[in-house]
Design a protein around this motif. Structure first.
Motif, PDB file in Angstrom:
ATOM      1  N   VAL A  63      84.620  53.681 102.066  1.00 17.21           N
ATOM      2  CA  VAL A  63      83.884  54.762 101.402  1.00 17.21           C
ATOM      3  C   VAL A  63      82.675  55.088 102.275  1.00 17.21           C
ATOM      4  O   VAL A  63      82.373  54.371 103.233  1.00 17.21           O
ATOM      5  CB  VAL A  63      83.427  54.363  99.981  1.00 17.21           C
ATOM      6  N   GLU A  64      82.011  56.149 101.942  1.00 20.88           N
ATOM      7  CA  GLU A  64      80.858  56.564 102.747  1.00 20.88           C
ATOM      8  C   GLU A  64      79.777  55.484 102.719  1.00 20.88           C
ATOM      9  O   GLU A  64      79.417  54.966 101.649  1.00 20.88           O
ATOM     10  CB  GLU A  64      80.287  57.875 102.202  1.00 20.88           C
ATOM     11  N   ALA A  65      79.274  55.114 103.888  1.00 23.82           N
ATOM     12  CA  ALA A  65      78.249  54.077 103.996  1.00 23.82           C
ATOM     13  C   ALA A  65      76.994  54.480 103.221  1.00 23.82           C
ATOM     14  O   ALA A  65      76.600  55.646 103.212  1.00 23.82           O
ATOM     15  CB  ALA A  65      77.909  53.824 105.456  1.00 23.82           C
ATOM     16  N   SER A  66      76.385  53.493 102.576  1.00 19.28           N
ATOM     17  CA  SER A  66      75.191  53.759 101.783  1.00 19.28           C
ATOM     18  C   SER A  66      74.189  52.615 101.958  1.00 19.28           C
ATOM     19  O   SER A  66      73.885  51.892 101.010  1.00 19.28           O
ATOM     20  CB  SER A  66      75.573  53.919 100.301  1.00 19.28           C
ATOM     21  N   PRO A  67      73.693  52.407 103.179  1.00 21.65           N
ATOM     22  CA  PRO A  67      72.731  51.322 103.400  1.00 21.65           C
ATOM     23  C   PRO A  67      71.462  51.544 102.587  1.00 21.65           C
ATOM     24  O   PRO A  67      71.082  52.674 102.284  1.00 21.65           O
ATOM     25  CB  PRO A  67      72.451  51.395 104.904  1.00 21.65           C
ATOM     26  N   THR A  68      70.831  50.456 102.233  1.00 19.32           N
ATOM     27  CA  THR A  68      69.650  50.501 101.372  1.00 19.32           C
ATOM     28  C   THR A  68      68.506  51.245 102.051  1.00 19.32           C
ATOM     29  O   THR A  68      68.076  50.872 103.142  1.00 19.32           O
ATOM     30  CB  THR A  68      69.193  49.079 101.017  1.00 19.32           C
ATOM     31  N   SER A  69      68.012  52.266 101.390  1.00 20.72           N
ATOM     32  CA  SER A  69      66.866  53.008 101.916  1.00 20.72           C
ATOM     33  C   SER A  69      65.575  52.265 101.553  1.00 20.72           C
ATOM     34  O   SER A  69      65.575  51.347 100.723  1.00 20.72           O
ATOM     35  CB  SER A  69      66.827  54.416 101.331  1.00 20.72           C
ATOM     36  N   ILE A  70      64.478  52.695 102.174  1.00 20.38           N
ATOM     37  CA  ILE A  70      63.183  52.073 101.865  1.00 20.38           C
ATOM     38  C   ILE A  70      62.848  52.259 100.396  1.00 20.38           C
ATOM     39  O   ILE A  70      62.389  51.326  99.712  1.00 20.38           O
ATOM     40  CB  ILE A  70      62.074  52.675 102.754  1.00 20.38           C
ATOM     41  N   LEU A  71      63.104  53.460  99.858  1.00 17.81           N
ATOM     42  CA  LEU A  71      62.808  53.711  98.448  1.00 17.81           C
ATOM     43  C   LEU A  71      63.662  52.829  97.555  1.00 17.81           C
ATOM     44  O   LEU A  71      63.169  52.272  96.560  1.00 17.81           O
ATOM     45  CB  LEU A  71      63.031  55.192  98.121  1.00 17.81           C
ATOM     46  N   GLU A  72      64.944  52.698  97.876  1.00 21.81           N
ATOM     47  CA  GLU A  72      65.829  51.856  97.070  1.00 21.81           C
ATOM     48  C   GLU A  72      65.373  50.399  97.109  1.00 21.81           C
ATOM     49  O   GLU A  72      65.444  49.690  96.102  1.00 21.81           O
ATOM     50  CB  GLU A  72      67.265  51.974  97.565  1.00 21.81           C
TER      51      GLU A  72
END
Length: 475
Positions: A63-72
């Motif tokens: 699935v589309e990659a969704s690495p943790t963002s700074i906000l997350e």
């Protein structure tokens, strides 16, 4: 003298375990890092037993990659608190309820009776209670009842001459032994067997033997510790802590002089509360009630006991607030621990982890496959510390994998039970467990010192039972 004791304590310490908040924050950061390193993949979810969603083992794909963002990442802890809100607020309510009950004087009177009843055989109470709690957990599959047992046990166990660790251990060791062996446990055994296509509750004989071995070892370990601090209170793992000293002051006066008698109002309040407890047990065991319903029933119980015993509404309110403050840190820990799973779910890598672990087992020789499955379930329980949650994610993969490895599906279910249950009172990501420690006033690192040797014994037993099941073709 106080300064001298402090210096001696500092000298003995050497390495000091970081605060649990620090440990959990580091784990969350590591989880966030893995979302950049592990590819995102997903299984499709389909309807399984009892309408639960389970994974389709043939649907794995990217699935589309969704690495943790700074906000997350910086919002992971607040979102963890929200996600774990049920356990967090249950912890607060239990703390408040038992402070109100203590204020009525009922606990003090009940303690006096118990002290007189067990004055000459107090150690016997430990295996009796562990066996009782284990039997209940093995039948109704609710380890979380430890949260109810602990505040009741603490005054009793301390009054008998022990400490908070013994009270917490009786509840956690008993419920874990019963839940893990799962003789007729609908939560882990029943659900996993349904997903694996095994006759529900079949194989109860071997699980019954496992139950006996686990409660025997658990009772021995807790009793051994209790006997040690009975001879020398300074050997208590919570010795010298302010909260423990306060509990010792409140509850360890002993049964002296004339036996205390309950007032007429106290007796009436207990009679009126009995049906509430009965309904609570009925709801948990047969109606699917969980923490929300249990919390509501305990609030009702508090009001009945408090008002009938003679407390004013204002006294009940202030006592309730005081009790909630006493478990504040532990309740927050539950939400902070949940942040680890929140980060992994954001990154959509949980299914990737499950798939990779399954592949790791598939490369093992047949005689080690059952042990490998146990290791996989033990590892996965760190990120999904829920019996039913782990069953619906891992068993659709482990059941057909067991066929390929010539391991019976019954053995695969046992590997799941053992891998899930034993670590439920080890990992800081286990919400109910951290709440139980909070209610008992026991720090996680102190619990580790107590539990790790018993955990090692139980793991040895688990491996022996799995090897036996594999060698005999248990089904």
């Amino acid at each position: 003298m106080v300064a001298t004791q402090s210096q001696e304590t500092t000298a003995k310490r050497g390495f000091q375990m970081p605060h649990i908040y620090v440990i959990l924050f580091v784990l969350s950061a590591l989880a966030a890092l893995t979302t950049y390193l592990i590819p995102a993949n997903e299984f499709q979810r389909v309807e399984g037993p009892d309408g639960r969603e389970v994974i389709d083992p043939d649907s794995y794909g990217p699935v589309e990659a969704s690495p943790t963002s700074i906000l997350e990442f910086i919002t992971a802890i607040p979102r963890g608190l929200v996600d774990a809100g049920e356990v967090v607020f249950f912890t607060f309510i239990i703390g408040g309820v038992f402070m109100v009950i203590r204020r009525t004087g009922i606990i003090e009177n009940a303690l006096d009776r118990l002290l007189r009843a067990f004055a000459n055989r107090r150690l016997l109470l430990i295996p009796v209670l562990i066996t009782l709690f284990a039997a209940l957990a093995s039948l109704i599959g609710t380890q979380e009842l430890a949260l109810v047992y602990i505040p009741v046990l603490i005054p009793v166990i301390i009054a008998l001459g022990y400490d908070s660790m013994v009270a917490v251990a009786i509840a956690l060791v008993g419920t874990t032994a019963g839940f893990t062996s799962g003789v007729l446990n609908p939560i882990n055994t029943g659900l996993a067997q349904q997903i694996a296509g095994v006759e529900t509750f079949s194989g109860a004989g071997l699980r019954g033997a496992l139950f006996l071995v686990m409660i025997t070892l658990g009772s021995y370990w807790v009793t051994r510790y209790a006997r040690r601090i009975e001879k020398d209170p300074a050997k208590s793992l919570v010795y010298g802590e302010d909260a423990e000293a306060e509990k010792q002051r409140l509850y360890s006066s002993g049964a002296e002089g004339e036996a205390k008698r309950m007032t007429r109002r106290q007796k009436i309040s207990l009679l009126l509360s009995a049906p509430v407890l009965g309904v609570t047990i009925w709801g948990v065991s047969s109606q699917g009630w969980f923490m929300i319903e249990m919390a509501g029933m305990f609030v009702l119980l508090m009001l009945i006991i408090g008002l009938v015993s003679g407390l004013t509404p204002s006294t009940i309110s202030s006592s309730f607030s005081e009790g909630m403050r006493s478990v504040l840190e532990g309740a927050i820990i539950v939400g902070v621990a949940r942040s680890v799973a929140v980060v992994l779910e954001d990154g959509q890598i949980l299914d990737t982890i499950v798939y990779s672990l399954g592949n790791a087992v598939s490369g093992m020789p047949g005689e080690l496959a059952a042990v490998g499955m146990f290791a996989v379930q033990t590892g996965f329980n760190f990120v999904v510390p829920s019996g039913s949650g782990q069953a619906v994610v891992t068993m659709p993969i482990m059941a057909p994998l067991a066929d390929l490895l010539e391991v019976t599906r019954q053995t695969a279910v046992l590997a799941f039970q053992l891998g899930d249950g034993l670590t439920n009172i080890l990992y800081p990501t286990s919400g109910y467990f951290m709440a139980a420690l909070a209610i008992g006033g026991v720090r996680w690192e102190k619990w580790l010192k107590f539990y790790l040797p018993l955990f090692g014994l139980w793991v040895a037993v688990a491996l022996a039972f799995l090897v036996f099941a594999q060698m005999t073709g248990w089904s």
